[in-house]
Design a protein around this motif. Sequence first.
Motif: not given
Length: 328
Positions: A4-8, A117-126, A196-201
């Motif tokens: 599986r491909v690590p995916t963000n 292979d779902l990994k962490a979702t990263v959110a950028l925030l100003d 890092l792992n995804s909370q949803f995975a």
Amino acid sequence: MSSRVPTNIITGFLGVGKTTAILNLLINKPQNESWAVLVNEFGEIGIDGAMLTEQGALIKEVPGGCLCCTAGVPMSVGINSLLRQKPDRLIIEPTGLGHPKQIVATLISGQYRNYIDLKATVALLDPRNLLDEKYTTNQNFNDQLASADVVIGNKVDVCDSAALTAFDDWASKQQPAKQAVVLTNQGEMSLELLSLNSQFAQSPTKIEEHHHEHAQMEPQFELAPGQAYVRKENKGQGHFSCGWLFGAETVFSFDKLFSMLTDLTAERVKAVMNTDQGCYAFNKASGVLSVNQLTLSGFESRIEVIDTQLLPWDQLEAILLQLGSLES
């Protein structure tokens, strides 16, 4: 595919610096790895495909405002074509107005379970946006932050103390706590955050049910490596259907395909095809054929024919194979 491909997913509201962050990640990625990026074509900033390619990335752009809702079929087409190139990592950048949970639902659904292979979702925030009701009352803005496993407070160099305090206060109140909260400039972040792992995975039940239903409607990733095409038939409610999925190496003659679809006497024809003139969507209803050019290329072609009568599928398949050619 053997692994599986690590995916963000890298999300964030309009103008927060997602493009710069992805460019920095590509510059700093391991030199022996090939990364793929799926990004919306339209957006406030967008990503220059040439720039990303120079950094060693495989690029696909999806037209439309929201990866999942507005362009669900092209999204899956784009993901599939990138996966077939076997990248070491896949990065998905939704539009700044996108819905990350719906994209997560697609990635953790059965169609991609064996490939991603779902990994962490990263959110950028100003951090300054936390002081502006225009953002804090926006549902997409809040959904993006709620969906994130990692939050990057970007553009610190232009933030005053009030904005930084607001960011710290917001981060301290998150339940559950984010796996990582970082302040930075120019979207710079450690590659380790992507692992890092995804909370949803880990807990897919956190995705609302209607998101799962929506995700299951997406096209399936069905072609095995080296397989040229597959054919699927179905019947029900007084209709018969037959669909074909062709590998990215198959390029169809646009002129001959257009002529064939014009002459085809079927109640409904839907197709997204890789042709010698580019990517085109074909839609035939009530005897009228419409054609729209897409910006995708090098992807899996799909065609589905529906009618109230059982049509000679073998003959139609033979014609399609004649219209398609394999790239050397």
